[in-house]
Scaffold this motif. Structure first.
Motif, PDB file in Angstrom:
ATOM      1  N   GLU A   7     -16.356 -27.214 -25.549  1.00 49.35           N
ATOM      2  CA  GLU A   7     -16.421 -26.653 -26.898  1.00 49.35           C
ATOM      3  C   GLU A   7     -16.369 -25.127 -26.869  1.00 49.35           C
ATOM      4  O   GLU A   7     -15.684 -24.510 -27.686  1.00 49.35           O
ATOM      5  N   LYS A   8     -17.090 -24.524 -25.937  1.00 50.41           N
ATOM      6  CA  LYS A   8     -17.084 -23.064 -25.809  1.00 50.41           C
ATOM      7  C   LYS A   8     -15.686 -22.568 -25.461  1.00 50.41           C
ATOM      8  O   LYS A   8     -15.200 -21.580 -26.021  1.00 50.41           O
ATOM      9  N   PHE A   9     -15.032 -23.252 -24.544  1.00 54.41           N
ATOM     10  CA  PHE A   9     -13.683 -22.870 -24.150  1.00 54.41           C
ATOM     11  C   PHE A   9     -12.722 -22.939 -25.342  1.00 54.41           C
ATOM     12  O   PHE A   9     -11.960 -22.001 -25.593  1.00 54.41           O
ATOM     13  N   LEU A  10     -12.773 -24.034 -26.091  1.00 57.38           N
ATOM     14  CA  LEU A  10     -11.894 -24.166 -27.258  1.00 57.38           C
ATOM     15  C   LEU A  10     -12.214 -23.129 -28.324  1.00 57.38           C
ATOM     16  O   LEU A  10     -11.312 -22.605 -28.978  1.00 57.38           O
ATOM     17  N   SER A  11     -13.479 -22.811 -28.480  1.00 57.76           N
ATOM     18  CA  SER A  11     -13.877 -21.781 -29.438  1.00 57.76           C
ATOM     19  C   SER A  11     -13.315 -20.414 -29.034  1.00 57.76           C
ATOM     20  O   SER A  11     -12.811 -19.660 -29.882  1.00 57.76           O
ATOM     21  N   GLN A  12     -13.391 -20.100 -27.754  1.00 62.64           N
ATOM     22  CA  GLN A  12     -12.857 -18.821 -27.272  1.00 62.64           C
ATOM     23  C   GLN A  12     -11.336 -18.789 -27.350  1.00 62.64           C
ATOM     24  O   GLN A  12     -10.745 -17.738 -27.623  1.00 62.64           O
ATOM     25  N   PHE A  39      -8.122  -7.809 -25.615  1.00 63.19           N
ATOM     26  CA  PHE A  39      -8.700  -7.793 -24.276  1.00 63.19           C
ATOM     27  C   PHE A  39     -10.036  -8.521 -24.267  1.00 63.19           C
ATOM     28  O   PHE A  39     -10.322  -9.335 -23.382  1.00 63.19           O
ATOM     29  N   ALA A  40     -10.875  -8.250 -25.255  1.00 61.23           N
ATOM     30  CA  ALA A  40     -12.194  -8.893 -25.337  1.00 61.23           C
ATOM     31  C   ALA A  40     -12.051 -10.411 -25.511  1.00 61.23           C
ATOM     32  O   ALA A  40     -12.792 -11.181 -24.895  1.00 61.23           O
ATOM     33  N   ALA A  41     -11.104 -10.833 -26.319  1.00 54.25           N
ATOM     34  CA  ALA A  41     -10.887 -12.269 -26.536  1.00 54.25           C
ATOM     35  C   ALA A  41     -10.441 -12.955 -25.251  1.00 54.25           C
ATOM     36  O   ALA A  41     -10.922 -14.046 -24.919  1.00 54.25           O
ATOM     37  N   ALA A  44     -13.473 -13.157 -22.802  1.00 51.10           N
ATOM     38  CA  ALA A  44     -14.400 -14.217 -23.197  1.00 51.10           C
ATOM     39  C   ALA A  44     -13.819 -15.596 -22.869  1.00 51.10           C
ATOM     40  O   ALA A  44     -14.544 -16.500 -22.430  1.00 51.10           O
ATOM     41  N   LEU A  45     -12.518 -15.752 -23.046  1.00 51.77           N
ATOM     42  CA  LEU A  45     -11.862 -17.008 -22.709  1.00 51.77           C
ATOM     43  C   LEU A  45     -11.919 -17.253 -21.202  1.00 51.77           C
ATOM     44  O   LEU A  45     -12.202 -18.375 -20.761  1.00 51.77           O
ATOM     45  N   ASP A  46     -11.672 -16.223 -20.411  1.00 50.30           N
ATOM     46  CA  ASP A  46     -11.760 -16.353 -18.951  1.00 50.30           C
ATOM     47  C   ASP A  46     -13.166 -16.802 -18.538  1.00 50.30           C
ATOM     48  O   ASP A  46     -13.320 -17.660 -17.666  1.00 50.30           O
ATOM     49  N   GLU A  47     -14.180 -16.220 -19.155  1.00 52.26           N
ATOM     50  CA  GLU A  47     -15.557 -16.575 -18.823  1.00 52.26           C
ATOM     51  C   GLU A  47     -15.861 -18.027 -19.204  1.00 52.26           C
ATOM     52  O   GLU A  47     -16.526 -18.748 -18.457  1.00 52.26           O
ATOM     53  N   ALA A  48     -15.348 -18.465 -20.353  1.00 50.73           N
ATOM     54  CA  ALA A  48     -15.546 -19.857 -20.765  1.00 50.73           C
ATOM     55  C   ALA A  48     -14.795 -20.802 -19.824  1.00 50.73           C
ATOM     56  O   ALA A  48     -15.282 -21.898 -19.514  1.00 50.73           O
ATOM     57  N   TYR A  49     -13.649 -20.362 -19.348  1.00 50.34           N
ATOM     58  CA  TYR A  49     -12.867 -21.194 -18.426  1.00 50.34           C
ATOM     59  C   TYR A  49     -13.601 -21.411 -17.100  1.00 50.34           C
ATOM     60  O   TYR A  49     -13.532 -22.495 -16.520  1.00 50.34           O
ATOM     61  N   ILE A  50     -14.321 -20.421 -16.645  1.00 52.86           N
ATOM     62  CA  ILE A  50     -15.104 -20.569 -15.406  1.00 52.86           C
ATOM     63  C   ILE A  50     -16.072 -21.742 -15.544  1.00 52.86           C
ATOM     64  O   ILE A  50     -16.222 -22.553 -14.624  1.00 52.86           O
ATOM     65  N   ARG A  51     -16.702 -21.882 -16.700  1.00 51.18           N
ATOM     66  CA  ARG A  51     -17.611 -23.013 -16.933  1.00 51.18           C
ATOM     67  C   ARG A  51     -16.859 -24.337 -16.926  1.00 51.18           C
ATOM     68  O   ARG A  51     -17.352 -25.330 -16.395  1.00 51.18           O
ATOM     69  N   VAL A  52     -15.663 -24.350 -17.492  1.00 48.40           N
ATOM     70  CA  VAL A  52     -14.856 -25.574 -17.480  1.00 48.40           C
ATOM     71  C   VAL A  52     -14.551 -25.962 -16.035  1.00 48.40           C
ATOM     72  O   VAL A  52     -14.641 -27.135 -15.661  1.00 48.40           O
ATOM     73  N   ARG A  53     -14.202 -24.979 -15.225  1.00 45.00           N
ATOM     74  CA  ARG A  53     -13.924 -25.260 -13.809  1.00 45.00           C
ATOM     75  C   ARG A  53     -15.156 -25.802 -13.101  1.00 45.00           C
ATOM     76  O   ARG A  53     -15.049 -26.695 -12.250  1.00 45.00           O
ATOM     77  N   LEU A  54     -16.325 -25.276 -13.431  1.00 45.73           N
ATOM     78  CA  LEU A  54     -17.558 -25.720 -12.778  1.00 45.73           C
ATOM     79  C   LEU A  54     -17.915 -27.164 -13.132  1.00 45.73           C
ATOM     80  O   LEU A  54     -18.349 -27.925 -12.274  1.00 45.73           O
ATOM     81  N   VAL A  55     -17.738 -27.530 -14.399  1.00 46.83           N
ATOM     82  CA  VAL A  55     -18.156 -28.866 -14.828  1.00 46.83           C
ATOM     83  C   VAL A  55     -17.067 -29.907 -14.627  1.00 46.83           C
ATOM     84  O   VAL A  55     -17.349 -31.097 -14.632  1.00 46.83           O
ATOM     85  N   GLY A  56     -15.815 -29.459 -14.467  1.00 48.98           N
ATOM     86  CA  GLY A  56     -14.711 -30.365 -14.162  1.00 48.98           C
ATOM     87  C   GLY A  56     -14.470 -31.392 -15.233  1.00 48.98           C
ATOM     88  O   GLY A  56     -14.909 -31.241 -16.354  1.00 48.98           O
ATOM     89  N   PRO A  57     -13.768 -32.418 -14.836  1.00 50.27           N
ATOM     90  CA  PRO A  57     -13.097 -32.666 -13.570  1.00 50.27           C
ATOM     91  C   PRO A  57     -11.836 -31.811 -13.408  1.00 50.27           C
ATOM     92  O   PRO A  57     -11.477 -31.040 -14.300  1.00 50.27           O
ATOM     93  N   LEU A  68      -4.987 -21.005 -20.705  1.00 51.08           N
ATOM     94  CA  LEU A  68      -5.107 -19.592 -20.327  1.00 51.08           C
ATOM     95  C   LEU A  68      -3.736 -18.961 -20.124  1.00 51.08           C
ATOM     96  O   LEU A  68      -3.476 -17.851 -20.612  1.00 51.08           O
ATOM     97  N   ARG A  69      -2.880 -19.640 -19.372  1.00 54.95           N
ATOM     98  CA  ARG A  69      -1.528 -19.100 -19.119  1.00 54.95           C
ATOM     99  C   ARG A  69      -0.754 -18.941 -20.421  1.00 54.95           C
ATOM    100  O   ARG A  69      -0.082 -17.929 -20.634  1.00 54.95           O
ATOM    101  N   SER A  70      -0.842 -19.939 -21.271  1.00 53.25           N
ATOM    102  CA  SER A  70      -0.120 -19.893 -22.544  1.00 53.25           C
ATOM    103  C   SER A  70      -0.573 -18.711 -23.404  1.00 53.25           C
ATOM    104  O   SER A  70       0.249 -17.991 -23.978  1.00 53.25           O
ATOM    105  N   ILE A  71      -1.881 -18.501 -23.470  1.00 50.80           N
ATOM    106  CA  ILE A  71      -2.403 -17.388 -24.256  1.00 50.80           C
ATOM    107  C   ILE A  71      -2.006 -16.060 -23.627  1.00 50.80           C
ATOM    108  O   ILE A  71      -1.582 -15.135 -24.321  1.00 50.80           O
ATOM    109  N   GLY A  72      -2.105 -15.961 -22.316  1.00 50.95           N
ATOM    110  CA  GLY A  72      -1.669 -14.743 -21.629  1.00 50.95           C
ATOM    111  C   GLY A  72      -0.196 -14.477 -21.857  1.00 50.95           C
ATOM    112  O   GLY A  72       0.206 -13.331 -22.121  1.00 50.95           O
ATOM    113  N   ASP A  73       0.616 -15.523 -21.781  1.00 47.91           N
ATOM    114  CA  ASP A  73       2.056 -15.378 -22.027  1.00 47.91           C
ATOM    115  C   ASP A  73       2.331 -14.897 -23.450  1.00 47.91           C
ATOM    116  O   ASP A  73       3.193 -14.048 -23.679  1.00 47.91           O
TER     117      ASP A  73
END
Length: 143
Positions: A7-12, A39-41, A44-57, A68-73
């Motif tokens: 949810e945090k990741f989708l919110s960011q 830049f701030a957005a 914050a998205l990168d930080e939320a993604y770290i949690r997604v990576r931690l909880v998996g799968p 992340l790639r799509s937004i960066g692109d």
């Protein structure tokens, strides 16, 4: 934990999309405050993604990486359009309408794929969770 991380990741991601939406229609998008918001957005998205990576799968983390790639692109595409036409009277969406529509398609595709695998992971987690309470098996396996 997974649901909260997803949810945090989708919110960011949504916050980053809102910054991008403002940028596509802004005249002009050269204000430092807008670039800082982008830049701030993304941070914050990168930080939320770290949690997604931690909880998996892993498949959820992979789809998150695609978001992340799509937004960066999209941020890079937008910057290329704006920087390539510094004196243009129109906004970025008017300067390259096909770029904007392509970016929106990429948003939908990557976000939809993330939600699909995230739901699957959450459903699997619920099915695998031990049942307790009325109707569940006791310690000895008897009902």
């Amino acid at each position: 934990m997974r649901r909260e991380a997803y949810e945090k990741f989708l919110s960011q991601a949504d916050a980053a999309y809102r910054v991008l939406d403002d940028g596509w229609i802004a005249l002009p998008f050269t204000e430092l405050r807008r670039w800082e918001a982008g830049f701030a957005a993304r941070r914050a998205l990168d930080e939320a993604y770290i949690r997604v990576r931690l909880v998996g799968p892993d498949d959820v983390a992979e789809r998150g990486a695609e978001v992340l790639r799509s937004i960066g692109d999209e941020f890079r595409l937008h910057a290329r359009i704006v920087n390539g036409s510094p004196d243009a009277a129109g906004n970025a969406a008017e300067l390259e309408p096909s770029a904007r529509s392509g970016a929106l398609r990429a948003r939908v595709a990557s976000s939809t794929e993330f939600v699909t695998v995230a739901r699957r992971a959450l459903e699997s987690e619920l099915l695998a969770a031990p049942r307790t309470g009325p109707g569940s098996a006791g310690q000895d396996g008897l009902v």
